[in-house]
Design an enzyme around this catalytic site. Structure first.
Site, PDB file in Angstrom:
ATOM      1  N   ASP A 119       0.991   8.843   0.595  1.00 42.61           N
ATOM      2  CA  ASP A 119       0.000   8.101  -0.193  1.00 42.61           C
ATOM      3  C   ASP A 119       0.665   6.807  -0.654  1.00 42.61           C
ATOM      4  OD1 ASP A 119      -2.411   7.565  -1.677  1.00 42.61           O
ATOM      5  OD2 ASP A 119      -1.409   8.213  -3.503  1.00 42.61           O
ATOM      6  N   SER A 120      -0.152   5.885  -1.153  1.00 44.05           N
ATOM      7  CA  SER A 120       0.416   4.646  -1.699  1.00 44.05           C
ATOM      8  C   SER A 120       1.228   4.928  -2.967  1.00 44.05           C
ATOM      9  CB  SER A 120      -0.719   3.673  -2.023  1.00 44.05           C
ATOM     10  OG  SER A 120      -1.608   4.285  -2.930  1.00 44.05           O
ATOM     11  N   TYR A 157      -2.761  -0.042  -2.704  1.00 43.32           N
ATOM     12  CA  TYR A 157      -3.090  -0.508  -1.352  1.00 43.32           C
ATOM     13  C   TYR A 157      -4.544  -1.018  -1.306  1.00 43.32           C
ATOM     14  CZ  TYR A 157       0.894   1.631   1.240  1.00 43.32           C
ATOM     15  OH  TYR A 157       2.120   1.968   1.767  1.00 43.32           O
ATOM     16  N   GLY A 158      -5.378  -0.399  -2.137  1.00 46.17           N
ATOM     17  CA  GLY A 158      -6.826  -0.570  -2.006  1.00 46.17           C
ATOM     18  C   GLY A 158      -7.353  -1.973  -2.147  1.00 46.17           C
ATOM     19  N   CYS A 205      -4.487   9.657   1.403  1.00 44.58           N
ATOM     20  CA  CYS A 205      -4.936   8.389   0.834  1.00 44.58           C
ATOM     21  C   CYS A 205      -6.211   7.994   1.568  1.00 44.58           C
ATOM     22  CB  CYS A 205      -3.838   7.340   1.037  1.00 44.58           C
ATOM     23  SG  CYS A 205      -4.328   5.678   0.555  1.00 44.58           S
ATOM     24  N   ASN A 206      -7.283   7.832   0.811  1.00 42.40           N
ATOM     25  CA  ASN A 206      -8.552   7.455   1.445  1.00 42.40           C
ATOM     26  C   ASN A 206      -8.497   6.055   2.030  1.00 42.40           C
ATOM     27  OD1 ASN A 206     -10.939   9.528   0.653  1.00 42.40           O
ATOM     28  ND2 ASN A 206      -9.374   9.500  -0.933  1.00 42.40           N
ATOM     29  N   THR A 207      -7.787   5.169   1.354  1.00 37.45           N
ATOM     30  CA  THR A 207      -7.711   3.773   1.788  1.00 37.45           C
ATOM     31  C   THR A 207      -7.078   3.695   3.176  1.00 37.45           C
ATOM     32  OG1 THR A 207      -7.465   3.158  -0.529  1.00 37.45           O
ATOM     33  CG2 THR A 207      -6.826   1.503   1.095  1.00 37.45           C
ATOM     34  N   GLU A 257      -1.374   5.689 -12.069  1.00 34.56           N
ATOM     35  CA  GLU A 257       0.056   5.459 -11.782  1.00 34.56           C
ATOM     36  C   GLU A 257       0.863   5.368 -13.072  1.00 34.56           C
ATOM     37  OE1 GLU A 257       2.023   5.155  -8.900  1.00 34.56           O
ATOM     38  OE2 GLU A 257       0.276   5.927  -7.829  1.00 34.56           O
ATOM     39  N   CYS A 291     -10.973   8.554  -3.676  1.00 35.47           N
ATOM     40  CA  CYS A 291      -9.591   8.069  -3.811  1.00 35.47           C
ATOM     41  C   CYS A 291      -8.787   9.236  -4.361  1.00 35.47           C
ATOM     42  CB  CYS A 291      -9.541   6.878  -4.765  1.00 35.47           C
ATOM     43  SG  CYS A 291      -7.849   6.372  -5.195  1.00 35.47           S
ATOM     44  N   THR A 292      -7.654   9.505  -3.756  1.00 34.98           N
ATOM     45  CA  THR A 292      -6.904  10.701  -4.153  1.00 34.98           C
ATOM     46  C   THR A 292      -6.260  10.568  -5.532  1.00 34.98           C
ATOM     47  OG1 THR A 292      -5.021   9.870  -2.884  1.00 34.98           O
ATOM     48  CG2 THR A 292      -6.443  11.504  -1.812  1.00 34.98           C
ATOM     49  N   HIS A 293      -6.244   9.361  -6.082  1.00 34.77           N
ATOM     50  CA  HIS A 293      -5.751   9.212  -7.460  1.00 34.77           C
ATOM     51  C   HIS A 293      -6.758   9.770  -8.474  1.00 34.77           C
ATOM     52  CE1 HIS A 293      -2.770   6.404  -5.834  1.00 34.77           C
ATOM     53  NE2 HIS A 293      -2.199   6.346  -7.028  1.00 34.77           N
TER      54      HIS A 293
HETATM   55  N1  DGL Z   1      -4.775   7.031  -3.380  1.00 37.46           N
HETATM   56  C1  DGL Z   1      -5.361   6.043  -2.578  1.00 37.46           C
HETATM   57  C2  DGL Z   1      -6.704   6.360  -2.039  1.00 37.46           C
HETATM   58  O1  DGL Z   1      -7.023   7.525  -1.898  1.00 37.46           O
HETATM   59  C3  DGL Z   1      -5.048   4.595  -2.732  1.00 37.46           C
HETATM   60  C4  DGL Z   1      -5.015   3.938  -4.041  1.00 37.46           C
HETATM   61  C5  DGL Z   1      -4.464   2.542  -3.881  1.00 37.46           C
HETATM   62  O2  DGL Z   1      -3.302   2.423  -3.510  1.00 37.46           O
HETATM   63  O3  DGL Z   1      -5.224   1.586  -4.109  1.00 37.46           O
HETATM   64  O4  DGL Z   1      -7.475   5.500  -1.708  1.00 37.46           O
END
Ligand code: DGL
Length: 255
Positions: free
Chosen positions: A14-15, A46-47, A77-79, A157, A187-189
């Site tokens: 993941d990011s 990353y998004g 990570c969905n992104t 984060e 988003c996994t966060h």
């Molecule tokens: N956890 C990530 C996701 O599922 C990315 C969050 C990010 O880095 O912007 O999209």
């Protein structure tokens, strides 16, 4: 066809710390003997970055993870899942899966009426890819809205999962949103914000995320070794502050 030898070693990418929500689902399901986790914490989020940048970061992560010789890579990570998986797959023989299929499976598992008001939240890249919105339309859902809620990522984060800042960010993003029957956490966060999201949207709103069905998705497609939760070896790697990642993991995973 499923592999005949059970997969013992998996790498999860993941990011940042969001992929821990997927790790939690896997260890709760007693899956894998060895988990290698990598968070690109030096470059999260990353998004909000462009697709070319995300692809190049993902390829760097791939070559780092290949060094551990995992039998499977899960892009938690969905992104990255929305825009970089085919590029990663072209560059390795190791099977790679993302979280979108499992996210869609989680949506299907809720048996929601097709007229439900569904709100999808995610990063700029995930939402603008339309990957969840198109998937929902294909399933016949007619009331789908989507919102980029990228600020949730730095909050998570920073270890801020509740309180005034979280509420202020909800008020900012959701001020024009009414009557949400189901909220897709794209988003996994975001699963780390579930208690706060539940409080905000109320108990009738169904919260959905890919981690919920990751274990059953894997069982359908792969033969995965099983191991008691407390015996699973987890190694954490991060491009910055690995101690912070480890600290968050211990808290979030109850280790
Ligand atoms: N956890 C990530 C996701 O599922 C990315 C969050 C990010 O880095 O912007 O999209």
């Amino acid at each position: 066809m499923k592999n005949s030898t059970p997969i013992k070693k998996v790498a999860i990418f993941d990011s940042g710390i969001g992929g821990l929500s997927v790790v939690k689902s896997l260890i709760d399901a007693n899956m894998f003997e060895h988990i290698i986790y990598y968070g690109d914490t030096a470059r999260v989020p990353y998004g909000s970055k462009d697709k070319t940048t995300i692809i190049s970061f993902s390829l760097e992560a791939l070559s780092f993870l290949e060094g551990f010789e995992p039998e499977l890579i899960i892009v938690a990570c969905n992104t990255v899942s929305a825009c970089a998986i085919p590029f990663m797959q072209e560059n390795t023989k190791i099977p790679i899966i993302g979280v979108i299929q499992s996210g869609m499976k989680a949506i299907v598992s809720k048996n929601l009426p097709k007229t439900s008001n569904i709100l999808v939240i995610g990063t700029q890249t995930t939402i603008s890819s339309n990957i969840y919105q198109d998937g929902l339309k294909d399933l016949g859902f007619i009331n789908v809205q989507a919102l980029e809620t990228g600020l949730f990522v730095p909050l998570v984060e920073a270890g801020i999962y509740e309180g005034e800042l979280v509420k202020a960010s909800f008020n900012h993003y959701f001020k024009d949103v009414k009557n949400v029957d189901a909220l897709v956490l794209g988003c996994t966060h975001f699963p780390l914000l579930i208690p706060s999201l539940k409080e905000y949207f109320g108990s009738k709103c169904v919260l959905i995320h890919s981690g919920e069905t990751m274990a059953s998705y894997l069982n359908e497609h792969y033969n995965i070794a099983s191991c008691p939760r407390d015996k699973i070896k987890i190694n954490y790697h991060a491009s910055s502050n690995v101690y912070k990642l480890q600290e968050n993991a211990t808290k979030w995973l109850n280790l």
